[in-house]
Design a protein around this motif. Structure first.
Motif, PDB file in Angstrom:
ATOM      1  N   LEU A 196       0.851  -1.181   0.000  1.00 30.09           N
ATOM      2  CA  LEU A 196       0.000   0.000   0.000  1.00 30.09           C
ATOM      3  C   LEU A 196       0.892   1.238   0.000  1.00 30.09           C
ATOM      4  O   LEU A 196       1.736   1.386   0.880  1.00 30.09           O
ATOM      5  N   VAL A 197       0.702   2.109  -0.975  1.00 30.18           N
ATOM      6  CA  VAL A 197       1.564   3.280  -1.147  1.00 30.18           C
ATOM      7  C   VAL A 197       0.751   4.562  -1.013  1.00 30.18           C
ATOM      8  O   VAL A 197      -0.308   4.712  -1.644  1.00 30.18           O
ATOM      9  N   PHE A 198       1.255   5.502  -0.206  1.00 32.06           N
ATOM     10  CA  PHE A 198       0.667   6.837  -0.063  1.00 32.06           C
ATOM     11  C   PHE A 198       1.640   7.873  -0.628  1.00 32.06           C
ATOM     12  O   PHE A 198       2.830   7.845  -0.293  1.00 32.06           O
ATOM     13  N   TYR A 199       1.123   8.773  -1.472  1.00 25.36           N
ATOM     14  CA  TYR A 199       1.969   9.827  -2.041  1.00 25.36           C
ATOM     15  C   TYR A 199       1.280  11.180  -1.886  1.00 25.36           C
ATOM     16  O   TYR A 199       0.040  11.261  -1.887  1.00 25.36           O
ATOM     17  N   PRO A 200       2.045  12.285  -1.728  1.00 28.66           N
ATOM     18  CA  PRO A 200       1.428  13.615  -1.609  1.00 28.66           C
ATOM     19  C   PRO A 200       0.798  14.026  -2.942  1.00 28.66           C
ATOM     20  O   PRO A 200       1.454  14.013  -3.991  1.00 28.66           O
ATOM     21  N   GLU A 201      -0.467  14.383  -2.885  1.00 26.32           N
ATOM     22  CA  GLU A 201      -1.254  14.624  -4.099  1.00 26.32           C
ATOM     23  C   GLU A 201      -0.606  15.652  -5.027  1.00 26.32           C
ATOM     24  O   GLU A 201      -0.595  15.492  -6.244  1.00 26.32           O
ATOM     25  N   GLN A 202      -0.060  16.723  -4.451  1.00 25.46           N
ATOM     26  CA  GLN A 202       0.553  17.778  -5.267  1.00 25.46           C
ATOM     27  C   GLN A 202       2.078  17.768  -5.155  1.00 25.46           C
ATOM     28  O   GLN A 202       2.725  18.739  -5.543  1.00 25.46           O
ATOM     29  N   GLY A 203       2.661  16.677  -4.656  1.00 19.50           N
ATOM     30  CA  GLY A 203       4.082  16.696  -4.335  1.00 19.50           C
ATOM     31  C   GLY A 203       4.955  15.744  -5.120  1.00 19.50           C
ATOM     32  O   GLY A 203       6.083  15.459  -4.716  1.00 19.50           O
ATOM     33  N   GLY A 262      -1.912  -7.717  -8.635  1.00 20.70           N
ATOM     34  CA  GLY A 262      -3.103  -8.013  -7.860  1.00 20.70           C
ATOM     35  C   GLY A 262      -2.980  -7.724  -6.382  1.00 20.70           C
ATOM     36  O   GLY A 262      -3.975  -7.774  -5.657  1.00 20.70           O
ATOM     37  N   ASN A 263      -1.777  -7.407  -5.928  1.00 21.07           N
ATOM     38  CA  ASN A 263      -1.560  -7.189  -4.486  1.00 21.07           C
ATOM     39  C   ASN A 263      -1.158  -5.756  -4.170  1.00 21.07           C
ATOM     40  O   ASN A 263      -0.597  -5.478  -3.119  1.00 21.07           O
ATOM     41  N   VAL A 264      -1.429  -4.813  -5.093  1.00 23.26           N
ATOM     42  CA  VAL A 264      -0.959  -3.431  -4.931  1.00 23.26           C
ATOM     43  C   VAL A 264      -2.134  -2.478  -4.767  1.00 23.26           C
ATOM     44  O   VAL A 264      -3.214  -2.694  -5.313  1.00 23.26           O
ATOM     45  N   SER A 265      -1.912  -1.402  -4.002  1.00 28.97           N
ATOM     46  CA  SER A 265      -2.884  -0.321  -3.857  1.00 28.97           C
ATOM     47  C   SER A 265      -2.120   0.994  -3.718  1.00 28.97           C
ATOM     48  O   SER A 265      -1.032   1.028  -3.139  1.00 28.97           O
ATOM     49  N   VAL A 266      -2.728   2.072  -4.214  1.00 31.94           N
ATOM     50  CA  VAL A 266      -2.095   3.395  -4.201  1.00 31.94           C
ATOM     51  C   VAL A 266      -3.143   4.424  -3.804  1.00 31.94           C
ATOM     52  O   VAL A 266      -4.287   4.358  -4.265  1.00 31.94           O
ATOM     53  N   CYS A 267      -2.754   5.379  -2.965  1.00 37.22           N
ATOM     54  CA  CYS A 267      -3.682   6.429  -2.560  1.00 37.22           C
ATOM     55  C   CYS A 267      -2.939   7.745  -2.396  1.00 37.22           C
ATOM     56  O   CYS A 267      -1.843   7.779  -1.820  1.00 37.22           O
ATOM     57  N   ALA A 268      -3.518   8.826  -2.914  1.00 31.23           N
ATOM     58  CA  ALA A 268      -2.953  10.166  -2.719  1.00 31.23           C
ATOM     59  C   ALA A 268      -3.360  10.683  -1.342  1.00 31.23           C
ATOM     60  O   ALA A 268      -4.420  10.339  -0.817  1.00 31.23           O
ATOM     61  N   ILE A 269      -2.492  11.515  -0.763  1.00 32.60           N
ATOM     62  CA  ILE A 269      -2.807  12.136   0.522  1.00 32.60           C
ATOM     63  C   ILE A 269      -2.810  13.650   0.359  1.00 32.60           C
ATOM     64  O   ILE A 269      -1.968  14.216  -0.341  1.00 32.60           O
ATOM     65  N   GLN A 270      -3.793  14.292   0.970  1.00 37.31           N
ATOM     66  CA  GLN A 270      -3.883  15.750   0.930  1.00 37.31           C
ATOM     67  C   GLN A 270      -2.895  16.303   1.948  1.00 37.31           C
ATOM     68  O   GLN A 270      -3.200  16.426   3.128  1.00 37.31           O
ATOM     69  N   GLY A 271      -1.719  16.610   1.480  1.00 36.80           N
ATOM     70  CA  GLY A 271      -0.650  17.066   2.359  1.00 36.80           C
ATOM     71  C   GLY A 271       0.676  16.829   1.677  1.00 36.80           C
ATOM     72  O   GLY A 271       0.728  16.548   0.480  1.00 36.80           O
TER      73      GLY A 271
END
Length: 501
Positions: free
Chosen positions: A164-171, A186-195
């Motif tokens: 599971l990967v989190f990245y800064p939405e504008q960064g 099949g085992n991956v997920s990605v989500c942007a973070i507001q910050g």
């Protein structure tokens, strides 16, 4: 070799346990209980080996509960499968006048993170088989751009893992974002973070040490681990390429055995330059470690003054992978410089958490100055450096490497030091086509889409664009979710299909 925690030196775990856990339960980072030593006789022998054989030798000294056969399998799986487009894996480019570019971006995601993250999944799978009792390993990652894609690619469809990967939405750069949101597996997920990245990194660390979340994972036969450089399995492979660079200089008769070199590293989270520091302590003859920052120059100020203060404006720059104000791996360096006093480290880290700053003692600052020089440059100077390097030397570099080169020139001006120098080149310039084109004075850049920019940069410079980037044009966007730092935990549990009771 055992490993201990920077916040509780009485902790003792094996290398497999350190890699599987990622971070100590007390929030500290695992460090080796002593460093293996390289003597003068080792260098000519290592110089005759190729990159994979050097990696097996160095890693074998750290990962002592892995058999030579297991290590060989891991190293061959990472570097011997055609994933790198240069058979040297980490080649040196001669810039003249005793300056060399260590190109660390020939892997599948075109960034230096591949050097460790092609290897870490193999190490982690073996570590889990030794220590995790069949649990699914949940890899939680905060990224400022390059780590995310490299980790996703490395762990894609690896049995017994979810990532599971989190990245800064504008960064992150548009190309970095495209690399992540189109990731297959099949085992991956990605989500942007507001910050920003620090928000993502702090959120990941909080989730890691949350006992309630740990209990929920245990109930579902899962456990957390990390692909960030807080994981020793990420850091150890980075030590290898600095040692290998020295061996290449020796083999090519660029230097004599025992001759000192400088190493320049553009860094935000401090892991990449920390690996060079550990290599120095092992016996690599490094004269000075040059730490290069962009406008988020918290490390520069710290190296110069001994005061670490993240209470400052956060700048979004054209070298986004370095847009960081909380440098996690600095804790490992401080643990070493203060004589492995875990109480001192706990105090400094508590100060950082509660007030955003801490100040080291005068003796630690003195040791810091012996090993390190710190400098920074802004976006304008970064672009000037890219343009000047291409026009004068015919060498095209990215925005992060240019920061390193710019700070190295500051160091030369300040000191007059003409020691042979290796600059860590951390990414392919096509990952940052917009900024590189602007640096080269290309017109109408903002009217182009991302792939038109790649084509324009290729045409302007006659440098071929890497296939892993041009191939993104046909990839489907799979991940478009966003969250806040406050809702990251919910996102993690939802991604894992875990319901809170």
């Amino acid at each position: 070799m055992d490993y201990k925690s920077t916040r509780d030196a009485s902790v003792r775990v094996s290398s497999a346990q350190a890699i599987a856990r990622g971070i100590s339960a007390d929030g500290g980072l695992f460090v080796p209980d002593g460093l293996p030593q390289l003597t003068g006789a080792d260098w000519p022998r290592l110089a005759q080996l190729d990159y994979m054989e050097r990696a097996k030798d160095i890693l074998g000294r750290f990962l002592t509960d892995f058999s030579q056969e297991e290590l060989s399998q891991c190293v061959t799986g990472a570097y011997g499968t055609g994933k790198f487009d240069n058979e040297a894996i980490a080649p040196l480019a001669d810039l003249g006048q005793g300056t060399y570019m260590l190109e660390l971006w020939h892997g599948p995601t075109c960034a230096f993170k591949d050097m460790a993250l092609q290897l870490l999944p193999h190490l982690l799978s073996m570590a889990a088989s030794k220590t995790a009792g069949g649990k699914t390993m949940v890899i939680l990652v905060a990224t400022s751009g390059d780590t995310g894609k490299a980790a996703l690619e490395g762990f894609k469809d690896v049995p017994g893992t979810k990532i599971l990967v989190f990245y800064p939405e504008q960064g992150v750069s548009p190309m970095q974002k495209l690399q992540m949101v189109t990731q297959e597996g099949g085992n991956v997920s990605v989500c942007a973070i507001q910050g920003n990245f620090d928000d993502a990194q702090t959120g990941v660390k909080t989730i890691f040490t949350d006992k309630k979340v740990a209990e929920l994972l245990e109930q579902n036969n899962m456990m957390f681990s990390s692909a960030n450089s807080i994981n020793w399995g990420r850091l150890a492979p980075q030590i290898v390429y600095y040692i290998s660079a020295y061996c290449d200089l020796l083999k090519e008769s660029r230097i004599e055995n025992g001759q000192g070199i400088n190493i320049v590293v553009p860094t935000g989270n401090f892991g990449n330059i920390l690996a060079a520091y550990y290599a120095k302590k092992m016996g690599l003859p490094i004269h000075k470690l040059i730490c290069a920052s962009n406008c988020n120059n918290v490390l520069t100020d710290f190296i110069r003054t001994g005061v670490y203060d993240r209470n400052r404006p956060f700048h979004t720059t054209i070298s986004p992978s370095m847009d960081i104000l909380i440098s996690s791996n600095l804790e490992r360096l401080l643990f070493d410089l203060c004589g492995e006093n875990d109480g001192t480290i706990r105090g400094w880290m508590e100060d950082l958490k509660s007030t955003g700053r801490y100040e080291v003692s005068s003796d630690v600052l003195e040791k810091l100055h012996i090993h390190f020089y710190g400098g920074y440059c802004d976006d304008a100077a970064t672009k000037d450096t890219i343009r000047g390097m291409f026009e004068k030397e015919g060498y095209l570099c990215d925005t992060h490497t240019a920061v390193g080169l710019c700070v190295y020139r500051q160091y030369q001006k300040d000191t007059g030091d003409d020691t042979p120098t290796v600059i860590a080149s951390t990414a392919n310039p096509f990952k940052f086509s917009t900024s590189v084109l602007e640096a080269l004075k290309e017109q109408n850049v903002m009217q182009m889409d991302e792939f038109q920019k790649v084509a324009a940069l290729e045409e302007k410079t006659r440098v071929p664009a890497p296939a892993p980037l041009t191939g993104l044009a046909d990839k489907e966007v799979r991940f478009s979710g966003t969250c806040t730092s406050a809702t990251m935990e919910n996102v993690v549990l939802d991604m894992l299909g875990i319901q809170e009771h």
